[in-house]
Write a protein that holds these residues in place. Structure first.
Motif, mmCIF file in Angstrom:
data_model
loop_
_atom_site.group_PDB
_atom_site.id
_atom_site.type_symbol
_atom_site.label_atom_id
_atom_site.label_comp_id
_atom_site.label_asym_id
_atom_site.label_seq_id
_atom_site.Cartn_x
_atom_site.Cartn_y
_atom_site.Cartn_z
ATOM 1 N N GLU A 113 -7.272 0.624 6.063
ATOM 2 C CA GLU A 113 -6.036 1.314 5.642
ATOM 3 C C GLU A 113 -5.055 1.346 6.812
ATOM 4 O O GLU A 113 -3.848 1.151 6.638
ATOM 5 N N ARG A 152 -7.822 11.352 4.842
ATOM 6 C CA ARG A 152 -7.873 11.886 3.478
ATOM 7 C C ARG A 152 -7.844 13.406 3.560
ATOM 8 O O ARG A 152 -8.627 14.004 4.318
ATOM 9 N N HIS A 155 1.370 11.793 -0.483
ATOM 10 C CA HIS A 155 0.948 11.424 0.883
ATOM 11 C C HIS A 155 2.011 11.939 1.866
ATOM 12 O O HIS A 155 3.216 11.868 1.582
ATOM 13 N N ASN A 172 0.839 -1.189 0.000
ATOM 14 C CA ASN A 172 0.000 0.000 0.000
ATOM 15 C C ASN A 172 0.887 1.256 0.000
ATOM 16 O O ASN A 172 1.970 1.247 0.622
ATOM 17 N N CYS A 173 0.438 2.303 -0.676
ATOM 18 C CA CYS A 173 1.270 3.502 -0.829
ATOM 19 C C CYS A 173 1.752 4.053 0.518
ATOM 20 O O CYS A 173 2.934 4.375 0.682
ATOM 21 N N GLY A 210 -5.013 8.924 -4.339
ATOM 22 C CA GLY A 210 -5.018 7.557 -3.809
ATOM 23 C C GLY A 210 -6.332 6.856 -4.116
ATOM 24 O O GLY A 210 -6.383 5.627 -4.192
ATOM 25 N N THR A 211 -7.382 7.645 -4.293
ATOM 26 C CA THR A 211 -8.695 7.053 -4.625
ATOM 27 C C THR A 211 -8.860 6.939 -6.135
ATOM 28 O O THR A 211 -9.642 6.142 -6.627
ATOM 29 N N ILE A 215 -10.364 5.980 5.582
ATOM 30 C CA ILE A 215 -9.857 5.464 4.301
ATOM 31 C C ILE A 215 -10.030 3.956 4.328
ATOM 32 O O ILE A 215 -9.519 3.281 5.224
ATOM 33 N N GLN A 247 -3.389 11.774 3.375
ATOM 34 C CA GLN A 247 -3.342 11.104 2.084
ATOM 35 C C GLN A 247 -4.092 11.849 0.984
ATOM 36 O O GLN A 247 -5.252 12.225 1.141
HETATM 37 C C1 2RA Z 1 -5.514 5.355 -0.790
HETATM 38 N N1 2RA Z 1 -3.752 3.876 -0.056
HETATM 39 O O1 2RA Z 1 -4.720 6.284 -0.613
HETATM 40 C C2 2RA Z 1 -5.050 3.919 -0.670
HETATM 41 C C3 2RA Z 1 -5.055 3.223 -1.997
HETATM 42 N N2 2RA Z 1 -4.193 3.837 -2.938
HETATM 43 O O2 2RA Z 1 -6.704 5.514 -1.115
#
Ligand code: 2RA
Length: 338
Positions: free
Chosen positions: A209, A234, A241, A127-128, A159-160, A198, A155
């Motif tokens: 997440e 988010r 991020h 995952n990022c 990411g979405t 998230i 984030q």
């Molecule tokens: C997000 N890490 O940032 C999750 C998936 N890329 O939504």
């Protein structure tokens, strides 16, 4: 020579970044096949000055392919990755479908590329938010084992996906026009707001997440005893991020020593001089390949502990670049192609 590469999810945000990065890094390609859903089949994507037509993904798509880069969601990965692997294709999957399987390597090249050697056809891209954190923390963990991490993430909406970026733009305009916002994609307005949700909620009160950061960090760093608590948020940022990280180690870790290690760490760039407002931020990180670290200081709540601020482009190092780097390192070691 070169590899016959397929990209699954080629028209998505990460898929398009795969194409860009393969070009930028001059990845040795014999052929490039772009695959997507039936909705996207027929679209044209530019690659090295040529138009490539996107095809619909099918089992036969993987005949005569050496490497398949997936970023098309967990369902598509669960369905097609095993089919591709059966045909001898090496799959590097950006979805969460296989990350937690014991026999599937979960790899950040700067940390555990050796794990990729024993793959059984599928290698999972983490995952990022995990990738950038372990890229920065592992060099410290190697010299002074980490006991506990507390991390808050900020984030970006990319990411979405690209639709979420369009929602941020539209909502910002709506707010500035003094009109009410109707939430879309996210449960609440994201423009000029923060959403501490998230992925799905567990009954523990953590989200998936946040759970991913714990489980993936332990697996990548081979450190099952590490304690971790994450709060993933988010934020109204397009790309990049950011993470505020508190770290406790087995022994006290002077910030000067930590900074000296990070300056040498692979894939890490230290930007840390408050006297000239020097620290990383998403706007400067977007489009780059490094994991940036700043605000390095002793944790006032835990003498000998450290606090730091980690920023990276979540679409590049957080997804597409990390996957391509895994392939590059496997090529170098003769674990791919040939
Ligand atoms: C997000 N890490 O940032 C999750 C998936 N890329 O939504």
């Amino acid at each position: 020579n070169g590899l016959r590469v397929a990209i699954v999810g080629a028209t998505g945000m990460v898929g398009q970044e795969f194409v860009k990065i393969l070009t930028q890094r001059n990845f040795p390609l014999k052929s490039l096949t772009l695959l997507a859903s039936d909705r996207s089949a027929g679209k044209k994507v530019m690659f090295k000055g040529e138009e490539i037509e996107v095809k619909e993904t099918s089992p036969d798509s993987f005949n005569d392919i050496d490497l398949a880069l997936f970023s098309a969601g967990a369902d598509i990965s669960r369905h097609f990755s095993p089919i591709a692997a059966q045909k001898g294709v090496v799959v590097i999957d950006n979805s969460a479908a296989f990350r937690y399987e014991a026999d599937v390597p979960l790899v950040v090249p700067e940390v555990n590329i050796e794990d990729a050697k024993n793959h059984k056809g599928i290698i999972a891209n983490p995952n990022c938010s995990t990738i950038q954190m372990v890229t920065a923390l592992y060099p410290l963990h190697k010299v002074n084992p980490i006991k506990r991490i507390v991390v808050s993430t900020y984030q970006a909406v990319s990411g979405t996906g690209s639709a979420a970026m369009e929602v941020l733009t539209a909502q910002a305009k709506t707010v500035l026009a003094g009109e009410p916002v109707t939430p879309h994609i996210y449960p609440h307005q994201i423009a000029f707001n923060l959403i501490p949700e998230i992925d799905v909620f567990f009954d523990t009160g953590y989200t998936k997440e946040e759970w991913k950061m714990l489980v993936e960090t332990r697996k990548i760093m081979h450190a099952p005893a590490i304690a971790l608590s994450a709060t993933c948020v988010r934020v109204p940022v397009y790309i990049g991020h950011s993470e505020a990280v508190n770290v406790e180690f087995e022994r006290p870790f002077p910030p000067t020593e930590a900074r000296a290690i990070l300056v040498q760490a692979p894939g890490v760039r230290v930007l840390d001089d408050p006297t000239v407002n020097l620290y990383p931020h998403p706007w400067m990180a977007a489009g780059t390949d490094e994991t940036f670290v700043g605000r390095i200081r002793e944790d006032s709540s835990h003498p000998g502990g450290l606090v730091m601020w980690i920023v990276a482009d979540n679409v590049r190092k957080g997804a597409a670049l990390n996957a391509v780097q895994i392939a590059e390192e496997m090529l170098k070691r003769g674990w791919l192609g040939g």
